[in-house]
Scaffold this active site. Structure first.
Site, short mmCIF file in Angstrom:
data_model
loop_
_atom_site.label_atom_id
_atom_site.label_comp_id
_atom_site.label_asym_id
_atom_site.label_seq_id
_atom_site.Cartn_x
_atom_site.Cartn_y
_atom_site.Cartn_z
N HIS A 25 9.59 -44.14 2.17
CA HIS A 25 9.62 -44.74 3.50
C HIS A 25 8.19 -45.21 3.82
O HIS A 25 7.22 -44.65 3.28
CB HIS A 25 9.99 -43.72 4.58
CG HIS A 25 11.34 -43.09 4.44
ND1 HIS A 25 11.57 -42.01 3.61
CD2 HIS A 25 12.52 -43.35 5.05
CE1 HIS A 25 12.83 -41.63 3.73
NE2 HIS A 25 13.44 -42.43 4.58
N ASP A 43 5.90 -42.40 4.91
CA ASP A 43 5.60 -41.40 3.88
C ASP A 43 4.24 -41.64 3.25
O ASP A 43 3.53 -40.69 2.90
CB ASP A 43 6.64 -41.45 2.74
CG ASP A 43 8.04 -41.14 3.18
OD1 ASP A 43 8.21 -40.50 4.23
OD2 ASP A 43 8.97 -41.53 2.46
#
Length: 435
Positions: A100, A103
């Site tokens: 993501h 992240d």
């Protein structure tokens, strides 16, 4: 930071007889199975979020892992996490990873900061990929964790929140395209409702369709050749999510004319929460023409939530692999380990144990499924069971007859079909003996 995994050598295939817990027993990436290597069949991927972002916290207590990069902040934290991630990817010798946006990047306080910080780390990811040869299975935007998304992202009552989500999606898609990602995933973590008392369901679903349509348009505008995927999940964190399972997603896509543009990324644990078996979800996706990719994990039957454990149910994996082999397997998708070690598994080596066991379980399932396909007894029975549909009556019913025609022929020919055994136990035994 680069010595975090110094005590672990690169993981190698040593075969079923090895006593080395840090070696592959069944996953030999170069072994040919039904014409393709194991790596080509499984296309394994390591996820960024559970593996490097999660610090072991749960709703009852704080983090337990105390990883060195968790003690850092800002860009320093993002850089350290990047180094350790690619060291792990390399030592595991998996070809793919997934992430993501949040992240990988330094945390951002504003959308402007988000765009800037994400751009910085994408440059560095590109460098790491060039150095290591690792590939991006898929990218995505986290439009569920920030408090602004507490009432949904695209489905939010506030159009300003929609605009923020659209911004993250745009930049995550651009990054995925730039990095050669083979897919882009939408997980509607809060695209649903907690109560109908404050929800306009029709409006929210139209808003979700609008974001997906905009994403499809953007895909073609930027020349992204990968597949767009929706990841079904029935609930948690919301009471009800609009993408609850594969069939529901297909109905939604069909209504909005997106069924030829978007496929599904199916997660084992999400299938369980929806009350479905994983092989059902995979078979349904192939039947509807929207099979894309898999998040390989499992839940715990004694827990009612998404535990994201490593998938090791041999019978379930084998049943799933049978459908995949029959249908040609992955095209752009892969087996992404959306799995996390347990909160008490605090050692660096535990990350290796989890992924080694996970890929070995998939490899065993692949070998078992291939054995069943090659043996032919299961397909022989299936073909025999449905053989009538390939003959005169079956073809006539399916292609030319009207309801009246069928009725009159049934009476004229005095049709009197006799029940035939479905032989479920026989079919289950085939699975049992193969695994």
């Amino acid at each position: 930071m680069k010595d975090f995994f110094a005590g672990v050598d690169p993981i190698k295939f040593e075969g079923p007889e090895t006593s080395n817990p840090l070696a592959f027993r069944y996953y030999d990436k170069n072994q040919k199975v039904l014409g393709k290597t194991m790596e080509e069949h499984l296309r394994p991927s390591i996820c960024y979020w559970h593996t490097f972002c999660w610090d072991g916290f749960d709703v009852f207590g704080g983090g337990t892992f105390n990883r060195p990069w968790h003690q850092l902040s800002g860009q320093e934290m993002a850089d350290a996490k990047l180094d350790i991630a690619f060291e792990f990817f390399t030592k595991m010798d998996f070809p793919y990873f997934c992430f993501h946006d949040v992240d990988v990047m330094a945390p951002a306080a504003t959308m402007k900061e988000h765009v800037e910080n994400f751009a910085v780390i994408v440059d560095k990811i590109e460098e790491k990929m060039g150095e290591t040869g690792k590939k991006l299975l898929w990218g995505t935007a986290n439009v569920f964790s920030n408090p602004r998304y507490m009432a949904g992202a695209s489905t939010n009552p506030d159009p300003e929140v929609f605009a923020c989500a659209a911004t993250q999606v745009r930049h995550a898609m651009d990054a995925t395209n730039r990095l050669g990602g083979e897919n882009y995933v939408f997980w509607g973590g809060r695209e649903g409702y907690d109560t109908l008392l404050n929800t306009k369901v029709d409006r929210e679903m139209d808003q979700l369709a609008r974001l997906l349509t905009l994403a499809v348009e953007h895909k073609h505008k930027i020349g992204f050749k990968g597949t767009l995927l929706i990841e079904p999940k029935p609930h948690e964190p919301t009471k009800h999510q609009y993408d609850r399972d594969t069939a529901t997603v297909y109905g939604f896509l069909k209504k909005h004319g997106l069924e030829n543009e978007i496929a599904v990324n199916i997660e084992t644990n999400h299938a369980t929460l929806a009350g479905n078996a994983m092989d059902h979800e995979v078979a349904m996706a192939y039947a509807l023409g929207i099979f894309g990719s898999i998040d390989a994990n499992r839940g715990d039957p004694q827990n009612g939530w998404d535990t994201d454990q490593f998938w090791n149910d041999q019978a379930e994996i084998t049943r799933t692999m049978i459908h995949m082999l029959r249908n040609g397997g992955f095209t752009t998708g892969g087996m992404n380990f959306d799995s996390k070690v347990r909160r008490q598994s605090i050692d660096a080596a535990d990350l290796f144990h989890g992924h080694i066991g996970g890929i070995d379980a998939l490899a065993r399932g692949l070998l078992s499924a291939a054995k069943i396909i090659e043996d032919g007894k299961m397909d022989e029975f299936l073909n025999e069971r449905y053989a009538g549909w390939d003959k005169d009556l079956g073809q006539w019913i399916m292609n030319t007859a009207s309801l009246e025609d069928i009725s009159e022929r049934t009476v004229k020919d005095n049709l009197d079909p006799k029940p035939k055994s479905g032989r479920q136990e026989y079919m289950e035994n085939i699975i049992t003996y193969a695994v």
